[in-house]
Write an enzyme that holds these catalytic residues in place. Structure first.
Site, PDB file in Angstrom:
ATOM      1  N   ASP A  50       0.857  -1.528  -0.190  1.00 44.56           N
ATOM      2  CA  ASP A  50       0.233  -0.396  -0.372  1.00 44.56           C
ATOM      3  C   ASP A  50       0.747   1.286  -0.306  1.00 44.56           C
ATOM      4  OD1 ASP A  50      -1.900   1.751   0.762  1.00 44.56           O
ATOM      5  OD2 ASP A  50      -3.032   0.235   1.685  1.00 44.56           O
ATOM      6  N   THR A  89      -6.908   3.442  -2.117  1.00 46.34           N
ATOM      7  CA  THR A  89      -6.430   2.103  -1.688  1.00 46.34           C
ATOM      8  C   THR A  89      -7.302   1.485  -2.606  1.00 46.34           C
ATOM      9  OG1 THR A  89      -6.060   3.237   0.043  1.00 46.34           O
ATOM     10  CG2 THR A  89      -6.800   0.640  -0.029  1.00 46.34           C
ATOM     11  N   ASP A 172      -9.814  -4.402   4.620  1.00 44.20           N
ATOM     12  CA  ASP A 172     -10.577  -4.854   4.501  1.00 44.20           C
ATOM     13  C   ASP A 172     -11.142  -4.282   2.878  1.00 44.20           C
ATOM     14  OD1 ASP A 172     -12.378  -2.643   3.996  1.00 44.20           O
ATOM     15  OD2 ASP A 172     -12.975  -2.792   6.247  1.00 44.20           O
ATOM     16  N   ARG A 173     -10.681  -3.277   2.535  1.00 47.60           N
ATOM     17  CA  ARG A 173     -11.013  -3.027   1.386  1.00 47.60           C
ATOM     18  C   ARG A 173     -10.101  -3.472   0.231  1.00 47.60           C
ATOM     19  NH1 ARG A 173      -9.676   1.273   3.889  1.00 47.60           N
ATOM     20  NH2 ARG A 173      -8.103   2.980   2.996  1.00 47.60           N
ATOM     21  N   ASP A 300       1.414   2.444   3.683  1.00 42.40           N
ATOM     22  CA  ASP A 300       0.467   3.794   3.743  1.00 42.40           C
ATOM     23  C   ASP A 300       0.694   4.099   5.576  1.00 42.40           C
ATOM     24  OD1 ASP A 300      -1.581   5.208   1.979  1.00 42.40           O
ATOM     25  OD2 ASP A 300      -2.697   4.253   3.621  1.00 42.40           O
ATOM     26  N   HIS A 304       1.224   8.253   5.803  1.00 40.05           N
ATOM     27  CA  HIS A 304       0.496   9.362   5.608  1.00 40.05           C
ATOM     28  C   HIS A 304       0.648   9.655   7.206  1.00 40.05           C
ATOM     29  CE1 HIS A 304      -2.584   8.335   2.799  1.00 40.05           C
ATOM     30  NE2 HIS A 304      -3.110   7.168   3.258  1.00 40.05           N
ATOM     31  N   HIS A 346      -1.492   2.832  -5.402  1.00 36.86           N
ATOM     32  CA  HIS A 346      -1.328   3.712  -5.424  1.00 36.86           C
ATOM     33  C   HIS A 346       0.350   4.586  -5.149  1.00 36.86           C
ATOM     34  CE1 HIS A 346      -2.176   5.008  -1.587  1.00 36.86           C
ATOM     35  NE2 HIS A 346      -3.083   4.188  -1.667  1.00 36.86           N
ATOM     36  N   HIS A 493      -2.199  10.376  -0.918  1.00 40.65           N
ATOM     37  CA  HIS A 493      -2.387  10.234  -2.333  1.00 40.65           C
ATOM     38  C   HIS A 493      -3.570  11.027  -2.840  1.00 40.65           C
ATOM     39  CE1 HIS A 493      -4.516   6.806  -0.873  1.00 40.65           C
ATOM     40  NE2 HIS A 493      -3.703   6.474  -0.128  1.00 40.65           N
TER      41      HIS A 493
HETATM   42 ZN    ZN Z   1      -3.715   2.554  -0.636  1.00 43.08          ZN
END
Ligand code: ZN
Length: 562
Positions: A50, A89, A172-173, A300, A304, A346, A493
């Site tokens: 990620d 994401t 989860d995604r 990720d 962040h 990404h 992002h």
């Molecule tokens: Zn992501």
């Protein structure tokens, strides 16, 4: 490759066998005989890191000695593209194993809005089950119901039902978008433990992973070591009243689970769970090729919370390299013949406070006036139009898809859209603004994704039934976080710029001859590439991408299914 050699030996032995001689045929050299079936790997391992931008990969590749070093000996595509504008994401993960852009697979953003939906919350989360009344965007009942196309794992299962399709991640995604609708086992982190789909039991491997995480949190762990080559990045940069740049991920005894989550240790826990599932489900040891998707999220979370150019990301790159090595070594030890692809959902970009110190004086944070509530209030003042209930404008931040309240219709809606376009188009931080009608009328782009216009980038993550009435895209180096929270949310992002679109794409299998191909390719090329490599026949038009030939020489891995 090992299996090829074995099968050639077996075929050669058959060439000398009695029936062939009895028929008076001369024995044939093995290579001249048609192969009974393609040389299939036993397992496809699809890894997503990620927020691993092509920039981070380029910056650190010289230091890799673990899992990344192995991948660097395979087929290396340093310029992969998540070609679309919505570099988030959910859309990113949705392209990797479907071979479809968000415009067709339906995953246009992490969150989108349907102002006409009956429930009070008009926001929709990409991997929630809208048919379950218990689901809300912030506490979703997790499902792939909103994904409109099948994943590679589903296509493999349709072709051979013995195939197991397994996905793990902290998110989860990522599990849902890589696994799809028919997942044999899917686990993600929620709060303080790995969990799974509603109505399913936690497998023993997941229970063990949770016990290990709980024990680690109770016991604590020392700060992580920064390799010597991290030295130049080990420097505090002030953001508000705090700073980033020097954190080393200590895990104090009894720390909150988020301290573990926002650290390289989250990736170790995820990879260990993946290895546990390999054993429990005997992945790569059955009659059909299995597929295991592993999305590692720590990169990720760290990007962040702390930005991309401090000692934190340097430590993460080193730890991630080790974690990937651990995952590959576990498969090697079990003698599994696997084909691995690694990419990202990404890219990412650093916090503007550090960018400004490092030769990008124009880097800045988005103006609060671009937040949907502020835009709605200003449009209300200018037009006199207000919504009887809820905000005039819905949106997920100071850019992206913006929607007009469903109670505002006809002429009034047209005036609101017009005012929204004027307001944003004239804002100095805005690069482009498109209405839904403009994007719907734009043809799907073809050719090199590096050369696409901003409008074309927006087109491939546009779907009329889900996208906003207006899509707002920010200038380069405008971070869409108006008010940063150091240690939680300082950088991000999501833009149309290549620091967010460009990601590495690396393929490796034991015995393959490596090569580097610097020309741009796309993440929608991954599914057709893997399908061909495992001999899976897929209907024409199933993929937006193309098969990439992974044979460095005159052979062609894209011709196995023809
Ligand atoms: Zn992501």
């Amino acid at each position: 490759m090992r299996r090829t050699v074995l099968s050639l030996l077996a075929t050669a032995a058959m060439g000398l066998s009695a029936p062939a001689l009895a028929q008076g045929q001369p024995s044939q050299p093995a290579a001249a005989q048609p192969a009974a079936e393609p040389d299939r790997p036993q397992l496809v391992l699809a890894v997503s890191i990620d927020q691993l931008s092509a920039d981070l990969f380029a910056q650190y590749r010289e230091h890799f000695t673990g899992g990344f070093a192995r991948l660097l000996s395979g087929a290396v595509f340093p310029s992969g593209f998540q070609s679309h504008a919505a570099t988030e994401t959910c859309p990113g993960h949705s392209t990797i194993l479907t071979g479809a852009h968000p415009a067709r697979n339906g995953i246009i953003a992490n969150n989108w809005f349907n102002p006409s939906i009956a429930r009070a919350e008009k926001k929709i989360y990409c991997s929630e089950d809208l048919s379950d009344p218990a689901s809300t965007p912030n506490n979703p009942v997790v499902s792939a119901g909103l994904l409109k196309v099948p994943t590679l794992g589903e296509l493999m299962k349709a072709a051979s039902p013995a195939t197991r399709n397994v996905a793990v991640s902290a998110k989860d995604r990522a599990v849902v978008m890589m696994g799809g609708h028919k997942i044999d086992a899917g686990y993600w982190w929620k709060g303080n433990a790995f969990t799974t789909f509603k109505g399913r039991e936690l497998a023993p491997a997941a229970q063990r992973a949770n016990a290990a995480a709980a024990a680690l949190l109770a016991k604590g762990a020392p700060a992580l070591k920064a390799p010597l080559w991290c030295g130049p990045r080990d420097r505090a940069v002030a953001i508000g009243n705090s700073s980033v740049g020097t954190y080393r991920f200590p895990l104090p005894k009894g720390a909150k689970p988020d301290v573990l989550r926002v650290s390289p240790r989250m990736d170790v826990a995820t990879a260990d769970l993946a290895i546990g599932l390999v054993d429990e489900l005997k992945l790569g040891q059955g009659p059909a090729t299995d597929i295991l998707s592993v999305s590692l999220s720590a990169n990720d979370y760290i990007g962040h919370a702390l930005g991309t150019e401090g000692v934190e990301m340097c430590i993460q790159m080193n730890e991630l390299d080790g974690t990937l090595g651990r995952l590959f070594a576990a498969l090697d030890k079990r003698n599994i013949d696997y084909l691995v692809v690694l990419t990202a959902d990404h890219g990412g970009h650093d916090a503007p406070e550090r960018l400004r110190q490092q030769a990008m004086p124009g880097a800045t944070r988005a103006d609060k006036a671009l937040m949907p509530a502020a835009l709605g209030a200003e449009i209300g003042r200018r037009t006199g139009i207000t919504a009887p209930q809820g905000p005039l404008i819905y949106g997920d931040g100071p850019f992206g898809d913006m929607y007009v309240n469903a109670a505002v219709t006809g002429d009034a809606k047209a005036r609101v859209v017009n005012e929204l376009v004027n307001l944003t188009r004239n804002h100095p931080q805005v690069a482009a603004v498109f209405t839904a009608a403009e994007l719907a009328a734009t043809p799907m782009p073809a050719g090199n994704p590096q050369d696409w216009t901003i409008k074309e980038r927006a087109r491939v993550s546009f779907m009329a039934e889900r996208s906003g009435d207006v899509i707002v895209l920010l200038n380069r180096a405008v971070t869409p976080i108006p008010e940063p929270v150091p240690g939680a949310f300082v950088a991000t992002h999501g833009s149309v710029w290549d620091y967010d679109r460009r990601v590495p794409m690396l393929f490796w299998r034991k015995g393959m001859t490596g090569f580097e191909q610097p020309n741009p390719v796309e993440t929608v090329d991954i599914a057709p590439t893997l399908a061909a490599a495992i001999g899976l026949k897929v209907d024409d038009g199933a993929f937006d991408g193309r098969c990439l030939d992974l044979d460095a020489g005159t052979g062609n891995t894209c011709e196995r299914t023809k």
